[in-house]
Each structure stands twice: as C-alpha cells, then as structure tokens.
Design a protein around this motif. Structure first.
Motif, PDB file in Angstrom:
ATOM      1  N   LEU A   1      -1.120  -2.658 -10.354  1.00 11.62           N
ATOM      2  CA  LEU A   1      -1.447  -1.433  -9.640  1.00 11.62           C
ATOM      3  C   LEU A   1      -2.947  -1.185  -9.688  1.00 11.62           C
ATOM      4  O   LEU A   1      -3.590  -1.435 -10.718  1.00 11.62           O
ATOM      5  CB  LEU A   1      -0.721  -0.235 -10.247  1.00 11.62           C
ATOM      6  N   THR A   2      -3.488  -0.682  -8.593  1.00  8.37           N
ATOM      7  CA  THR A   2      -4.899  -0.326  -8.554  1.00  8.37           C
ATOM      8  C   THR A   2      -5.123   0.732  -7.491  1.00  8.37           C
ATOM      9  O   THR A   2      -4.221   1.074  -6.718  1.00  8.37           O
ATOM     10  CB  THR A   2      -5.785  -1.558  -8.301  1.00  8.37           C
ATOM     11  N   GLY A   3      -6.324   1.266  -7.460  1.00 11.59           N
ATOM     12  CA  GLY A   3      -6.710   2.286  -6.489  1.00 11.59           C
ATOM     13  C   GLY A   3      -8.200   2.519  -6.619  1.00 11.59           C
ATOM     14  O   GLY A   3      -8.949   1.604  -6.961  1.00 11.59           O
ATOM     15  N   SER A   4      -8.634   3.733  -6.382  1.00 12.34           N
ATOM     16  CA  SER A   4     -10.063   4.015  -6.489  1.00 12.34           C
ATOM     17  C   SER A   4     -10.299   5.498  -6.713  1.00 12.34           C
ATOM     18  O   SER A   4      -9.441   6.334  -6.423  1.00 12.34           O
ATOM     19  CB  SER A   4     -10.813   3.544  -5.240  1.00 12.34           C
ATOM     20  N   GLN A   5     -11.480   5.820  -7.218  1.00 13.30           N
ATOM     21  CA  GLN A   5     -11.915   7.197  -7.394  1.00 13.30           C
ATOM     22  C   GLN A   5     -12.567   7.751  -6.129  1.00 13.30           C
ATOM     23  O   GLN A   5     -12.588   8.955  -5.924  1.00 13.30           O
ATOM     24  CB  GLN A   5     -12.892   7.298  -8.570  1.00 13.30           C
ATOM     25  N   PHE A   6     -13.150   6.856  -5.300  1.00 12.57           N
ATOM     26  CA  PHE A   6     -13.749   7.211  -4.019  1.00 12.57           C
ATOM     27  C   PHE A   6     -12.962   6.558  -2.900  1.00 12.57           C
ATOM     28  O   PHE A   6     -12.476   5.424  -3.072  1.00 12.57           O
ATOM     29  CB  PHE A   6     -15.199   6.702  -3.940  1.00 12.57           C
TER      30      PHE A   6
ATOM     31  N   ALA B   1       0.836  -1.200   0.000  1.00 16.97           N
ATOM     32  CA  ALA B   1       0.000   0.000   0.000  1.00 16.97           C
ATOM     33  C   ALA B   1       0.869   1.247   0.000  1.00 16.97           C
ATOM     34  O   ALA B   1       1.865   1.323   0.720  1.00 16.97           O
ATOM     35  CB  ALA B   1      -0.925  -0.006   1.211  1.00 16.97           C
ATOM     36  N   THR B   2       0.473   2.236  -0.810  1.00 14.10           N
ATOM     37  CA  THR B   2       1.248   3.471  -0.907  1.00 14.10           C
ATOM     38  C   THR B   2       0.426   4.719  -0.624  1.00 14.10           C
ATOM     39  O   THR B   2       0.947   5.836  -0.734  1.00 14.10           O
ATOM     40  CB  THR B   2       1.879   3.616  -2.306  1.00 14.10           C
ATOM     41  N   GLY B   3      -0.858   4.563  -0.264  1.00 15.22           N
ATOM     42  CA  GLY B   3      -1.704   5.722  -0.006  1.00 15.22           C
ATOM     43  C   GLY B   3      -2.708   5.931  -1.118  1.00 15.22           C
ATOM     44  O   GLY B   3      -3.290   4.992  -1.642  1.00 15.22           O
ATOM     45  N   GLY B   4      -2.945   7.198  -1.491  1.00 17.96           N
ATOM     46  CA  GLY B   4      -3.878   7.506  -2.563  1.00 17.96           C
ATOM     47  C   GLY B   4      -5.303   7.667  -2.064  1.00 17.96           C
ATOM     48  O   GLY B   4      -5.600   7.526  -0.870  1.00 17.96           O
ATOM     49  N   THR B   5      -6.211   7.932  -2.996  1.00 12.02           N
ATOM     50  CA  THR B   5      -7.623   8.130  -2.654  1.00 12.02           C
ATOM     51  C   THR B   5      -8.200   6.926  -1.938  1.00 12.02           C
ATOM     52  O   THR B   5      -9.003   7.064  -1.008  1.00 12.02           O
ATOM     53  CB  THR B   5      -8.435   8.423  -3.928  1.00 12.02           C
ATOM     54  N   ILE B   6      -7.811   5.733  -2.343  1.00 10.96           N
ATOM     55  CA  ILE B   6      -8.355   4.524  -1.739  1.00 10.96           C
ATOM     56  C   ILE B   6      -8.103   4.494  -0.233  1.00 10.96           C
ATOM     57  O   ILE B   6      -8.884   3.904   0.520  1.00 10.96           O
ATOM     58  CB  ILE B   6      -7.744   3.271  -2.421  1.00 10.96           C
ATOM     59  N   ALA B   7      -7.056   5.166   0.214  1.00 12.30           N
ATOM     60  CA  ALA B   7      -6.683   5.180   1.630  1.00 12.30           C
ATOM     61  C   ALA B   7      -7.015   6.501   2.315  1.00 12.30           C
ATOM     62  O   ALA B   7      -6.600   6.732   3.457  1.00 12.30           O
ATOM     63  CB  ALA B   7      -5.189   4.913   1.770  1.00 12.30           C
ATOM     64  N   SER B   8      -7.781   7.361   1.655  1.00  9.48           N
ATOM     65  CA  SER B   8      -7.969   8.719   2.152  1.00  9.48           C
ATOM     66  C   SER B   8      -9.197   8.865   3.042  1.00  9.48           C
ATOM     67  O   SER B   8     -10.169   8.112   2.951  1.00  9.48           O
ATOM     68  CB  SER B   8      -8.070   9.705   0.978  1.00  9.48           C
ATOM     69  N   ALA B   9      -9.116   9.884   3.880  1.00 10.17           N
ATOM     70  CA  ALA B   9     -10.214  10.265   4.769  1.00 10.17           C
ATOM     71  C   ALA B   9     -10.273  11.788   4.815  1.00 10.17           C
ATOM     72  O   ALA B   9      -9.273  12.469   4.552  1.00 10.17           O
ATOM     73  CB  ALA B   9      -9.989   9.692   6.170  1.00 10.17           C
ATOM     74  N   PRO B  10     -11.445  12.353   5.145  1.00  7.08           N
ATOM     75  CA  PRO B  10     -11.554  13.813   5.219  1.00  7.08           C
ATOM     76  C   PRO B  10     -10.684  14.391   6.333  1.00  7.08           C
ATOM     77  O   PRO B  10     -10.581  13.828   7.415  1.00  7.08           O
ATOM     78  CB  PRO B  10     -13.042  14.039   5.511  1.00  7.08           C
ATOM     79  N   THR B  11     -10.036  15.520   6.045  1.00  3.64           N
ATOM     80  CA  THR B  11      -9.300  16.298   7.035  1.00  3.64           C
ATOM     81  C   THR B  11      -9.729  17.754   6.888  1.00  3.64           C
ATOM     82  O   THR B  11     -10.485  18.109   5.972  1.00  3.64           O
ATOM     83  CB  THR B  11      -7.781  16.190   6.845  1.00  3.64           C
ATOM     84  N   ASN B  12      -9.241  18.615   7.761  1.00  7.77           N
ATOM     85  CA  ASN B  12      -9.566  20.041   7.660  1.00  7.77           C
ATOM     86  C   ASN B  12      -9.041  20.654   6.367  1.00  7.77           C
ATOM     87  O   ASN B  12      -9.521  21.708   5.926  1.00  7.77           O
ATOM     88  CB  ASN B  12      -8.988  20.796   8.861  1.00  7.77           C
ATOM     89  N   ASP B  13      -8.065  20.004   5.762  1.00  4.88           N
ATOM     90  CA  ASP B  13      -7.464  20.504   4.523  1.00  4.88           C
ATOM     91  C   ASP B  13      -7.892  19.732   3.289  1.00  4.88           C
ATOM     92  O   ASP B  13      -7.305  19.888   2.215  1.00  4.88           O
ATOM     93  CB  ASP B  13      -5.938  20.460   4.647  1.00  4.88           C
ATOM     94  N   GLY B  14      -8.905  18.889   3.430  1.00  3.34           N
ATOM     95  CA  GLY B  14      -9.353  18.071   2.304  1.00  3.34           C
ATOM     96  C   GLY B  14      -8.946  16.623   2.475  1.00  3.34           C
ATOM     97  O   GLY B  14      -8.346  16.233   3.486  1.00  3.34           O
ATOM     98  N   LEU B  15      -9.278  15.799   1.494  1.00  2.00           N
ATOM     99  CA  LEU B  15      -8.954  14.382   1.573  1.00  2.00           C
ATOM    100  C   LEU B  15      -7.443  14.176   1.611  1.00  2.00           C
ATOM    101  O   LEU B  15      -6.699  14.823   0.882  1.00  2.00           O
ATOM    102  CB  LEU B  15      -9.528  13.636   0.369  1.00  2.00           C
ATOM    103  N   ALA B  16      -7.013  13.247   2.452  1.00  2.00           N
ATOM    104  CA  ALA B  16      -5.591  12.910   2.556  1.00  2.00           C
ATOM    105  C   ALA B  16      -5.476  11.456   2.985  1.00  2.00           C
ATOM    106  O   ALA B  16      -6.342  10.932   3.695  1.00  2.00           O
ATOM    107  CB  ALA B  16      -4.881  13.814   3.557  1.00  2.00           C
TER     108      ALA B  16
END
Length: 350
Positions: A111-116, A11-26
């Motif tokens: 490689l894979t990930g997600s839009q949401f 795993a390297t991060g990206g949208t698939i691993a993101s959550a809302p923060t005060n500065d946007g998705l991270a």
C-alpha cells in the motif's frame, strides 16, 4: 524476452488522486492519470493499472476492505506483486486488515499514497510509487506499507504526522526495508520474521468475515465508567482499552474495575493496550494492571492500535463464522490475541 516484472496497481483514491474542488481536495484522478503513459516506471515494470475505488480514505471501511482483498486474491497468481494506492488517513487500518484477511498471501502486496496530490510540483507521490513498485517486485510475500523510502509491515504501521512526508512510522519493529543509494535494502532480522510467518506449503486463504463489534476507548482521568454499561446494548462484543502507561487504570473514585468485571461476566472481551505509541503494555508490573489480569482482561502487548482494532474485527468475524457465542467466543478471542497472525505482535519478555 521481456524480463520486466508484471505488477498490478489497484487505485482506490486518496490524496494521491485528489484535485481541488469548491469543497476542498477530493479524489478525481484515475491511476492512468497518476502514472501516465510517459512515466519512466513503465521502462522497468510491466504495469497493469485498474481503478477499483475513488474515495477519500476516511470513507474506506469494512465493505471497501473486502472489495480490495477480493481483488487482490483473484489476481494473486497473475502478477509478481500488487500495489494498492490509498489515502493516508486510514491506510494503516487497511494494511492491517488486509494482512489478516489474506492469510498466507503468496506475493508482495504494497500500500502507498502521498501527502500531496500527484499534480503538485513538490508531491511525494512518484517517490512513494517508486518505493512501492520496488517492494512489489521484490518477491517477498506479505502485506506492506511503503512511504518516504521505507517499507513497513502492514500490521506495524501508524500514521504519526499530518503534513510531513514521513507520515508513517514502524511501531515496535524496525522497517522491513529502506531505499538508499544501494537500492532496496532489507533488515535481515525483520525479513526472517516475515518469512517464518508464511506457511510455504499452505495455500492463500481469503477470509472476508469481519465483525466491527469492538469499541475503542482511550482512558482519561475522571472518565465516567458508566459509559461501559451501554456497550452490550449496542451490540459490542469486545472493548479495546487504551490504558495509562504500561497498562494502568483507575480504581479509586470512579471504579473502572467494577464495570470491566461486569463486561467480562457478560462475555465481552476486554483487551488492554497502552496509550503510549512505543514499547509494550504489561499488566504484571503494577497493582492496577494485576487487578485487570485477575479479572480476565487480555493483553495487547506491543501491538499498534490500528492492528489491534482490526485484529478484533477479524477474530470476532471468525468467531461468528464458527457460531461461537458467550464464553466460547471470549476464550477464542483470548487464544487468538496471544498468537502472532501477521507480524502484529511479539510476546513480551516481562
């Protein structure tokens, strides 16, 4: 007896691993949170999961490519396949770079990930992971990108949509495989081309040397060619020129040809591709293209831009490793660009 295929997920991060923060998705989630212990996928695969990065893919560049490539190389004989979760924005660059760096890889790297993000109810994350794992278990060696129930060669992918789940398309080459009610279905012609690339008796080699001394220029009407005079002083060794249509540039008014000739005399490679996403460039068709050929410009033919940029990084890195300079380096770039290294090119019929 356990018949489940052993698959490693990096795993390297990206949208698939993101959550809302005060500065946007991270990126905030690790792979064990993305693919929890209760996932049904554990029933079908023997999964090992590791977090090696936690980055938005806009921040994934050459040092991260090298880290990912090294992690894959070190584990290549311990698993049936490897999945890399990655942000979508630079995934096509990463898949191309890995395809060059992991020469003659002996297992599927997907490689894979997600839009949401994964925790959004309508997320495409799990569907994409299912496709990636199926490809990783297929036994077909190579570097691939899996998204929206399609598998694309790593050097043929381009991100073409920002919101739609069909974020990637396979450019100038059909997808290697698609998921339908019959399972993972391969395009046999593309599969044969992938199999021909692999040298069965040759070991996998890790080539980490990349030199980002290639400048990407998208030509526009009224572009000031004097900008090209700055490139040698900035350390650039190559220019990838996205020309008009099938390979045209302007030589009236502001004359691009004079500056390009000057670059080539300085042993800076000039590679010409098309701004058009589909089909090939050809400098032999029009006068404006033939003038480029006469100067010594190099054709990119049907390569997607992401694959052409990373191929230049790779070739320049290998040239530096060989201590090639000047005309030797230029001839090396010219020779390598005519070779199909990882499925990135078909030599043109015109």
């Amino acid at each position: 007896m356990n018949s489940k295929k052993r698959i490693l997920i990096l795993a390297t991060g990206g949208t698939i691993a993101s959550a809302p923060t005060n500065d946007g998705l991270a990126p905030r989630y690790g792979i064990s949170q993305i693919l929890g212990a209760n996932s049904l996928l554990h029933n079908y695969y023997d999964l090992t999961m590791r977090d090696i990065l936690q980055l938005d893919s806009s921040n994934i560049q050459i040092p991260e490519w090298q880290l990912i490539a090294r992690a894959i190389y070190e584990e290549r004989n311990n698993f049936a396949g490897i999945v890399v979760t990655h942000g979508t924005d630079t995934m096509a660059y990463t898949s191309s770079a890995l395809a060059y760096m992991l020469r003659n890889i002996n297992l599927p790297v997907v490689l894979t990930g997600s839009q949401f993000p994964v925790d959004v109810p309508l997320s495409d994350a799990h569907d994409n992971l299912q496709t990636a794992l199926a490809m990783a278990a297929s036994g077909v060696p190579g570097v691939f990108l899996a998204f929206n129930r399609q598998v694309i060669l790593g050097t043929r992918a381009a991100k073409v949509r920002t919101l739609d789940f069909q974020a990637f398309e396979s450019i100038n080459c059909p997808p290697l495989a698609k998921i339908n009610s019959a399972g993972l279905c391969f395009n046999q012609q593309v599969l044969q081309s992938v199999q021909k690339l692999r040298q069965a008796n040759e070991p996998c080699t890790l080539r980490l040397e990349l030199l980002p001394a290639a400048f990407l220029l998208k030509l526009t009407p009224a572009f000031n060619p004097e900008l090209l005079d700055c490139l040698p002083g900035l350390g650039y060794k190559a220019v990838l020129l996205e020309a008009f249509g099938i390979g045209g540039i302007n030589f009236l008014h502001a004359n691009m040809l004079e500056r390009i000739e000057k670059l080539l005399r300085s042993h800076i490679a000039v590679v010409v591709t098309s701004q058009c996403l589909y089909e090939q460039s050809s400098l032999k068709v029009y006068e404006v293209g033939r003038k480029l050929l006469d100067l010594g410009a190099i054709e990119a033919f049907d390569m997607v831009t992401e694959a052409a940029v990373t191929k230049l990084y790779y070739i320049l890195g290998q040239a530096a490793k060989l201590n090639l300079t000047g005309s030797e380096r230029l001839n090396f770039v010219r020779s390598c660009f005519r070779r199909n290294l990882a499925g990135e090119i078909n030599l043109p019929p015109i």
